[in-house]
Design a protein around this motif. Structure first.
Motif, mmCIF file in Angstrom:
data_model
loop_
_atom_site.group_PDB
_atom_site.id
_atom_site.type_symbol
_atom_site.label_atom_id
_atom_site.label_comp_id
_atom_site.label_asym_id
_atom_site.label_seq_id
_atom_site.Cartn_x
_atom_site.Cartn_y
_atom_site.Cartn_z
ATOM 1 N N PHE A 9 23.014 15.771 0.126
ATOM 2 C CA PHE A 9 23.711 17.051 -0.035
ATOM 3 C C PHE A 9 25.214 16.825 0.040
ATOM 4 N N GLU A 10 25.946 17.741 -0.567
ATOM 5 C CA GLU A 10 27.406 17.695 -0.535
ATOM 6 C C GLU A 10 27.933 18.935 0.154
ATOM 7 N N LEU A 11 29.169 18.833 0.617
ATOM 8 C CA LEU A 11 29.847 20.021 1.108
ATOM 9 C C LEU A 11 30.157 20.914 -0.088
ATOM 10 N N CYS A 12 30.172 22.199 0.153
ATOM 11 C CA CYS A 12 30.415 23.175 -0.911
ATOM 12 C C CYS A 12 31.915 23.386 -1.080
ATOM 13 N N SER A 65 22.914 34.810 10.496
ATOM 14 C CA SER A 65 24.084 34.501 9.680
ATOM 15 C C SER A 65 23.825 33.173 8.971
ATOM 16 N N ILE A 66 24.545 32.948 7.888
ATOM 17 C CA ILE A 66 24.399 31.715 7.116
ATOM 18 C C ILE A 66 25.786 31.099 6.983
ATOM 19 N N THR A 67 25.956 29.901 7.514
ATOM 20 C CA THR A 67 27.240 29.210 7.458
ATOM 21 C C THR A 67 27.278 28.332 6.214
ATOM 22 N N ILE A 68 28.365 28.430 5.475
ATOM 23 C CA ILE A 68 28.521 27.625 4.270
ATOM 24 C C ILE A 68 29.243 26.336 4.654
ATOM 25 N N ALA A 69 28.578 25.213 4.458
ATOM 26 C CA ALA A 69 29.165 23.912 4.783
ATOM 27 C C ALA A 69 30.198 23.582 3.714
ATOM 28 N N SER A 70 31.466 23.599 4.095
ATOM 29 C CA SER A 70 32.520 23.333 3.121
ATOM 30 C C SER A 70 33.562 22.406 3.709
ATOM 31 N N GLU A 71 34.384 21.880 2.809
ATOM 32 C CA GLU A 71 35.445 20.985 3.232
ATOM 33 C C GLU A 71 36.343 21.727 4.216
#
Length: 176
Positions: free
Chosen positions: A86-89, A122-128
């Motif tokens: 997986f990658e960060l969004c 809640s849903i956390t978006i994994a991002s840079e």
């Protein structure tokens, strides 16, 4: 159960094609609320939008499904996700996903709010992460509370331990 044998939610999200001000206007059109951290993230010069529309495939799973039954730090979660492919969004996924996920289930439903922890449902978006400054928001999370949709920013330092049932969204490695 651990990934890939655990329940995951896969979504295809259209991202890009809007300027920052068009994106903010669209969030307002849909009555999406933001906290101060979310507004700070959107206003920052490092928050950029793509001129071109593109599709991302995202996967939503819990910290426990990544193999952390007792929770993990952000760095541990991101490293394990990377090992799984997986990658960060991109940061701009947050507002686009919020606009595309208007039927998110209600979050509070009698669950107490916990300080310094992700709210239930809640849903956390994994991002840079834009900056190591602990006072600056690290990314977005989505939630619905009292039938209101939120795009919220969050802060978490490198010592913060996420709960095993916290939900994260990553991108599958097929971007652009």
């Amino acid at each position: 159960m651990l990934y890939p044998d655990c329940p995951v939610i896969i979504r295809t999200v259209e991202v890009g094609g809007l300027t920052k001000s068009q994106l903010i206007h669209k969030l307002q059109q849909y009555s999406i609320l933001m906290n101060d951290y979310g507004e700070r993230l959107l206003a920052d010069d490092k928050f950029t939008t793509s001129d071109t529309k593109y599709s991302l495939q995202t996967v939503e799973l819990t910290v426990g499904d990544l193999g952390f039954p007792h929770g993990a730090t952000t760095a541990q979660i991101f490293k394990k996700a990377s090992e799984l492919g997986f990658e960060l969004c991109p940061l701009e996924l947050g507002p686009h996903l919020r606009l595309g996920y208007l039927d998110q289930p209600e979050g509070y439903l009698g669950n107490p709010l916990l300080r310094h922890q992700a709210p239930s449902d809640s849903i956390t978006i994994a991002s840079e992460i834009l900056t190591e400054d602990d006072d600056f928001p690290k990314g977005f999370y989505l939630r619905r509370i009292n039938d209101l949709l939120w795009l919220r920013g969050y802060r978490a330092d490198h010592l913060h331990v996420w709960n095993p049932n916290d939900h994260f969204i990553f991108c599958k490695q097929n971007r652009r």
